[in-house]
Design a protein around this motif. Structure first.
Motif, PDB file in Angstrom:
ATOM      1  N   PRO A 136      59.761  60.978  77.322  1.00  0.00           N
ATOM      2  CA  PRO A 136      59.566  62.392  76.975  1.00  0.00           C
ATOM      3  C   PRO A 136      58.190  62.883  77.420  1.00  0.00           C
ATOM      4  O   PRO A 136      57.329  62.078  77.796  1.00  0.00           O
ATOM      5  N   PRO A 137      57.939  64.199  77.404  1.00  0.00           N
ATOM      6  CA  PRO A 137      56.598  64.726  77.717  1.00  0.00           C
ATOM      7  C   PRO A 137      55.545  64.046  76.840  1.00  0.00           C
ATOM      8  O   PRO A 137      55.660  64.049  75.611  1.00  0.00           O
ATOM      9  N   THR A 138      54.555  63.453  77.477  1.00  0.00           N
ATOM     10  CA  THR A 138      53.572  62.639  76.759  1.00  0.00           C
ATOM     11  C   THR A 138      52.179  62.932  77.288  1.00  0.00           C
ATOM     12  O   THR A 138      51.985  63.109  78.495  1.00  0.00           O
ATOM     13  N   PHE A 139      51.200  62.949  76.376  1.00  0.00           N
ATOM     14  CA  PHE A 139      49.816  63.241  76.742  1.00  0.00           C
ATOM     15  C   PHE A 139      48.869  62.284  76.024  1.00  0.00           C
ATOM     16  O   PHE A 139      49.155  61.835  74.914  1.00  0.00           O
ATOM     17  N   ILE A 318      70.020  51.927  81.878  1.00  0.00           N
ATOM     18  CA  ILE A 318      69.084  50.953  81.313  1.00  0.00           C
ATOM     19  C   ILE A 318      68.531  50.061  82.423  1.00  0.00           C
ATOM     20  O   ILE A 318      67.327  49.762  82.466  1.00  0.00           O
ATOM     21  N   ASP A 319      69.408  49.645  83.343  1.00  0.00           N
ATOM     22  CA  ASP A 319      68.941  48.856  84.492  1.00  0.00           C
ATOM     23  C   ASP A 319      67.870  49.617  85.277  1.00  0.00           C
ATOM     24  O   ASP A 319      66.831  49.058  85.645  1.00  0.00           O
ATOM     25  N   GLU A 320      68.132  50.886  85.538  1.00  0.00           N
ATOM     26  CA  GLU A 320      67.175  51.694  86.290  1.00  0.00           C
ATOM     27  C   GLU A 320      65.876  51.872  85.521  1.00  0.00           C
ATOM     28  O   GLU A 320      64.782  51.845  86.098  1.00  0.00           O
ATOM     29  N   LEU A 321      65.988  52.055  84.223  1.00  0.00           N
ATOM     30  CA  LEU A 321      64.797  52.187  83.376  1.00  0.00           C
ATOM     31  C   LEU A 321      63.908  50.957  83.512  1.00  0.00           C
ATOM     32  O   LEU A 321      62.683  51.068  83.680  1.00  0.00           O
ATOM     33  N   VAL A 322      64.504  49.787  83.474  1.00  0.00           N
ATOM     34  CA  VAL A 322      63.734  48.550  83.593  1.00  0.00           C
ATOM     35  C   VAL A 322      63.057  48.461  84.958  1.00  0.00           C
ATOM     36  O   VAL A 322      61.844  48.236  85.059  1.00  0.00           O
ATOM     37  N   ILE A 347      63.931  50.756  73.352  1.00  0.00           N
ATOM     38  CA  ILE A 347      64.525  52.013  73.773  1.00  0.00           C
ATOM     39  C   ILE A 347      65.297  52.612  72.613  1.00  0.00           C
ATOM     40  O   ILE A 347      65.623  51.929  71.639  1.00  0.00           O
ATOM     41  N   MET A 348      65.585  53.900  72.718  1.00  0.00           N
ATOM     42  CA  MET A 348      66.498  54.545  71.778  1.00  0.00           C
ATOM     43  C   MET A 348      67.454  55.416  72.567  1.00  0.00           C
ATOM     44  O   MET A 348      67.198  55.771  73.722  1.00  0.00           O
ATOM     45  N   MET A 353      73.849  59.852  74.689  1.00  0.00           N
ATOM     46  CA  MET A 353      73.799  58.445  75.114  1.00  0.00           C
ATOM     47  C   MET A 353      72.862  58.246  76.299  1.00  0.00           C
ATOM     48  O   MET A 353      73.106  57.439  77.189  1.00  0.00           O
ATOM     49  N   LYS A 354      71.789  58.989  76.295  1.00  0.00           N
ATOM     50  CA  LYS A 354      70.740  58.810  77.296  1.00  0.00           C
ATOM     51  C   LYS A 354      69.687  57.864  76.725  1.00  0.00           C
ATOM     52  O   LYS A 354      69.209  58.069  75.602  1.00  0.00           O
ATOM     53  N   PRO A 355      69.304  56.816  77.466  1.00  0.00           N
ATOM     54  CA  PRO A 355      68.274  55.906  76.952  1.00  0.00           C
ATOM     55  C   PRO A 355      66.868  56.454  77.193  1.00  0.00           C
ATOM     56  O   PRO A 355      66.556  56.962  78.273  1.00  0.00           O
ATOM     57  N   TRP A 356      66.017  56.341  76.179  1.00  0.00           N
ATOM     58  CA  TRP A 356      64.616  56.749  76.261  1.00  0.00           C
ATOM     59  C   TRP A 356      63.743  55.527  76.001  1.00  0.00           C
ATOM     60  O   TRP A 356      63.950  54.807  75.023  1.00  0.00           O
ATOM     61  N   LEU A 357      62.768  55.316  76.859  1.00  0.00           N
ATOM     62  CA  LEU A 357      61.858  54.191  76.671  1.00  0.00           C
ATOM     63  C   LEU A 357      60.786  54.566  75.656  1.00  0.00           C
ATOM     64  O   LEU A 357      60.060  55.549  75.831  1.00  0.00           O
ATOM     65  N   LEU A 358      60.673  53.786  74.596  1.00  0.00           N
ATOM     66  CA  LEU A 358      59.664  54.026  73.567  1.00  0.00           C
ATOM     67  C   LEU A 358      58.371  53.296  73.894  1.00  0.00           C
ATOM     68  O   LEU A 358      57.291  53.878  73.851  1.00  0.00           O
ATOM     69  N   GLU A 359      58.465  52.011  74.207  1.00  0.00           N
ATOM     70  CA  GLU A 359      57.293  51.238  74.578  1.00  0.00           C
ATOM     71  C   GLU A 359      57.719  49.906  75.168  1.00  0.00           C
ATOM     72  O   GLU A 359      58.866  49.484  75.043  1.00  0.00           O
TER      73      GLU A 359
END
Length: 479
Positions: A136-139, A318-322, A347-348, A353-359
């Motif tokens: 997400p938008p992060t600063f 998820i593969d692409e996220l990694v 992730i969440m 059903m879109k995966p978001w990377l948390l940390e």
């Protein structure tokens, strides 16, 4: 003269030292029958795994080692001042924090996304930057405060979440909706590093430097199961960054909140953060009830509700996220043949059903919260050590090792019956099986070791049979 001798550091643990490891790992040349010496800075599951492999646990100050499971503090204080022999292995890359420290992770994501946009503009093709749309938008605060305010004003009804850049287990995290909450928060000592909270100069006027935080737009439409929020922890093993070599573990788990999701109660972290450390603070927390669900069970649940096609698309994302998260730091991480890293990805999913990377965690918790959790982590770590191959028992061409599947080796690895193949064309199935069965793990390990032994004996007829000792090592693990 090596670095250790130049700076006067001692051998073994503590302040660095010489390393006389002889095995190369991952199909390298070495003595398969030697006893591996290991050091371990932890007393949890990883220590059990290393001991059960029959390795020699060295604890004496100054003793040499071949394999060291160290903490990130050791890397920061000692790594640059020690000499490691050819086959020694250590569990972190020198600047792992480029991916695992929250502010640096986002900085590298943004930089890599801009790079992909420039490349697409030059080539006149479709931008790969769209693949980077998993955060997400992060600063970063305080350095990007004015940029954050501009974005904040574009979404006046949005919820935002503040996170310390270098803390874990939910420490220092809170949600807010008004800018004045930031002003109030800055006055609090929590905003300042612990080492500087009480620091003043001789005149008592110097204010302590503020601690770095990240602020990001809160994903306020999480996918819920039983009206409860969850995130997913899975494990990625990187053996090398040049070329990039990535293994994905099949087993993972979802961590659930113990209370129902409610966006109105943004002050209650138990609702919004699924970390076990936070959930333990809930008044009705029951340690006997493990708030976890295997990813295989979650995957079956999602398939029953949404069908195979949507779940298959989720797994591709998820593969692409990694891969894209790792490629964003590939040229920044200091690659070293002695280093590897087991990352814990969090992730969440949202309602689409879109995966978001948390940390991404450089030191994922290896302390078990239940017998089932212990067994999963034991299998994970035992298979990880097999991949590293300190005993030099593998051929280096394996695509599955226990629960680990090779998903990237300087390009996507495909599912096929032959050797490793690569392709950039769409429509091919990559060699990743997150959430798939791992029940035949022991059988697969034994069969793989037999095949590796046959291949090595064929290439070197004078090499002794290693199969018996390998099967004993595999049998020592938790089935």
């Amino acid at each position: 003269m090596n670095k250790r001798a130049a700076v006067g550091y001692g051998a073994g643990g503590g302040k660095g030292g010489t390393r006389r490891g002889a095995g190369l790992g991952e199909g390298g040349q070495g003595n398969a029958n030697r006893v591996i010496r290991f050091r371990c800075g932890f007393t949890n599951t990883i220590l059990d795994v290393l001991r059960n492999r029959g390795w020699n646990h060295v604890t004496e100050e100054g003793a040499d080692w071949d394999f060291y499971w160290c903490d990130v503090g050791w890397m920061r204080e000692v790594f640059d001042h020690c000499y490691m022999d050819e086959g020694a292995r250590i569990c972190h890359f020198r600047n792992h924090y480029e991916l695992t420290r929250k502010n640096l992770m986002v900085k590298n994501f943004k930089r890599y996304r801009k790079q992909l946009e420039r490349e697409a503009a030059t080539a006149g093709g479709k931008s790969e930057a769209l693949k980077m749309d998993f955060y997400p938008p992060t600063f970063e605060l305080p350095t990007e405060y004015h940029m954050f305010v501009e974005e904040f004003k574009k979404h006046p009804s949005a919820t935002w979440i503040m996170k310390p850049a270098a803390k874990s287990q939910g420490k220092g995290i809170f949600l807010f909706r008004k800018l004045k909450d930031i002003t109030d928060w800055k006055k609090n000592s929590v905003y300042k590093p612990a080492s500087q909270q009480n620091h003043q100069d001789s005149q008592g006027e110097k204010e302590a430097q503020v601690e770095t935080y990240v602020v990001c737009k809160y994903i306020d439409n999480p996918y819920l199961v039983g009206n409860k929020k969850f995130d997913v922890r899975f494990y990625v093993l990187v053996c090398c960054y040049a070329p990039l070599k990535v293994w994905l573990y099949r087993e993972a788990f979802a961590r659930f909140s113990t209370v129902r999701y409610n966006l109105e109660s943004i002050e209650d972290n138990v609702v919004h953060l699924t970390n076990v450390a936070i959930q333990k603070l809930a008044p009705d927390y029951d340690p006997e009830r493990d708030c976890k669900w295997s990813f295989a069970s979650l995957k079956r649940y999602l398939t029953a509700k949404h069908g195979n096609e949507e779940v298959a698309q989720l797994m591709r994302e998820i593969d692409e996220l990694v891969i894209y998260s790792l490629k964003s730091v590939q040229k920044i991480i200091i690659n070293d043949k002695h280093c590897f890293e087991l990352y814990g990805y969090d992730i969440m999913l949202d309602t689409a059903m879109k995966p978001w990377l948390l940390e991404v965690n450089a030191s994922p918790s290896l302390t078990a919260s239940s017998p089932q959790d212990y067994e999963l982590k034991y299998r994970l770590l035992d298979d990880m050590v097999t991949v590293i191959d300190m005993e030099n028992r593998l051929t280096g061409k394996e695509k599955r090792i226990g629960g680990f599947d090779l998903m990237w080796h300087d390009g996507p690895v495909l599912v096929n019956d032959g050797g490793v193949e690569y392709t950039s064309a769409p429509g091919h199935c990559t060699n990743s099986f997150l959430g798939c069965s791992n029940e035949n793990r022991q059988k697969q390990l034994k069969q793989m070791m037999r095949q590796a032994n046959i291949a090595k004996r064929h290439n070197n007829p004078t090499q002794p049979n290693q199969n018996t000792s390998v099967q004993q090592s595999a049998a020592a693990g938790v089935a």
